[in-house]
Motif scaffolding. Structure first.
Motif: not given
Length: 372
Positions: A184-188
């Motif tokens: 989720p943080y990589i997507v962010e």
């Protein structure tokens, strides 16, 4: 006499390569199929241009099988099961999340829906509705929104910002469902580029990734974009980020190849001769990437990404034999930089492959001498 032979050899190489070499903003003009100077891929066991797979950088048969099932049945459960069985903090899960999101986005683009037609990618909507607490579905949905923003809207418009804000919320929901998952943080990180996070805001997201997966190559490549000159950083910041990642790379990590990606992101716009690609800076970055490739696990999901970029640089540096050594490992799949930047990834890859073959043969190479 020896000088004469050298000059004749150089002249022959020039005649072989001239039809290919028309440098234009760092790209090379393609050679039409059937052209007498076009290399025959079958001679080296290479896949024909029309059969190259542009979806992925390397093989992932499980993913292809599941994508086929999902797209034919519009039932998300095979995708849900595959992600549930994929290591949470690994590179493979990130690639599969991207692939599922991309498939749904492409379906929606091809079938936007209407009064009597179901829109494409409906299986992802059903997935989120029927399994709202499934972490895999939440991550795919967040990445889907990011891809939609970049595909269908213009950066800086209200539509773009609205979709990106929705993607940001989706990242937060996915993170709550899987606290230890870096995805989720990589997507962010892509959201951060689109919504113009400050460097402090970006670094807060980055630290969360480092806490969960400090050697994640895919995350580092996503973060590199933010630090590049064309986004919110500079050449110096991007190089510093890449070199720091390479310096702290654990044994067998592909992070040692990061400086080569930083060089690629800052290639000059002007037409350049091969001497640029033989310069100290580029050579050092290539050697770092070659070292990383040799030290990496053969099944590292990011290995193909590095090999594809090496092919680009090795061909331009006229290091034909080394380029061929990389080609034999990745031929058949072209879903990676730099080919994906072209409107015709397969055609672009095929041109560089033909150049490698031509240069290899001009220097005495043949299918019999190519190691496998």
């Amino acid at each position: 006499m020896e000088i004469l032979f050298v000059l004749m050899a150089l002249l022959m190489v020039g005649f072989v390569l001239l039809p290919y070499l028309r440098r234009r903003r760092g790209m090379i003009e393609q050679v039409p199929a059937g052209h007498p100077d076009a290399a025959d891929p079958e001679t080296y066991g290479f896949v024909r241009t029309e059969e190259l797979d542009i979806r992925m950088p390397g093989p992932d048969q499980d993913l292809l099988d599941v994508l086929d099932v999902v797209q034919h049945t519009q039932d998300y459960r095979a995708a849900q099961q595959l992600l549930a069985g994929t290591e949470t903090d690994g590179e493979l899960r990130w690639q599969r999340v991207q692939a599922f999101a991309g498939a749904a986005a492409l379906e929606l683009q091809q079938r936007p829906g209407g009064v009597s037609e179901t829109p494409g990618g409906q299986w992802l909507r059903v997935w989120r509705t029927e399994a709202p607490k499934d972490a895999g579905g939440a991550a795919v949905h967040a990445e889907f929104l990011v891809q939609q923003a970049w595909r269908t809207s213009t950066r800086g418009t209200d539509d773009f910002r609205i979709i990106m804000e929705e993607a940001k919320d989706a990242c937060g929901q996915a993170a709550l469902l899987a606290p230890g998952d870096p995805i989720p943080y990589i997507v962010e990180l892509s959201v951060a580029r689109g919504l113009q996070y400050t460097q402090k805001e970006f670094e807060e997201v980055w630290l969360k990734i480092l806490d969960r997966a400090p050697a994640h190559m895919g995350a580092h490549l996503a973060a590199l974009h933010y630090w590049c000159e064309k986004w919110h950083g500079s050449r110096e910041l991007a190089n510093s980020f890449a070199e720091a990642a390479a310096a702290r790379a654990p044994q067998g990590s592909l992070l040692a190849a990061m400086p080569l990606f930083a060089v690629f992101e800052h290639l000059p716009e002007v037409n350049l001769v091969s001497s640029f690609y033989q310069s100290e800076v580029v050579t050092k970055a290539m050697h770092g990437a070659l070292f990383a490739v040799h030290a990496a696990r053969p099944d590292d999901p990011m290995l193909a990404h590095v090999r594809h970029l090496l092919i680009f640089f090795l061909v331009r540096a006229e290091r034909w034999s080394e380029a061929m050594s990389q080609l034999i490992h990745v031929d058949g799949h072209v879903g990676a930089l730099p080919w994906t930047l072209s409107p015709d990834p397969a055609g672009e890859f095929a041109v560089y492959r033909a150049l490698a073959v031509a240069g290899y043969e001009a220097n005495g190479g043949s299918p019999a001498t190519l190691p496998h």
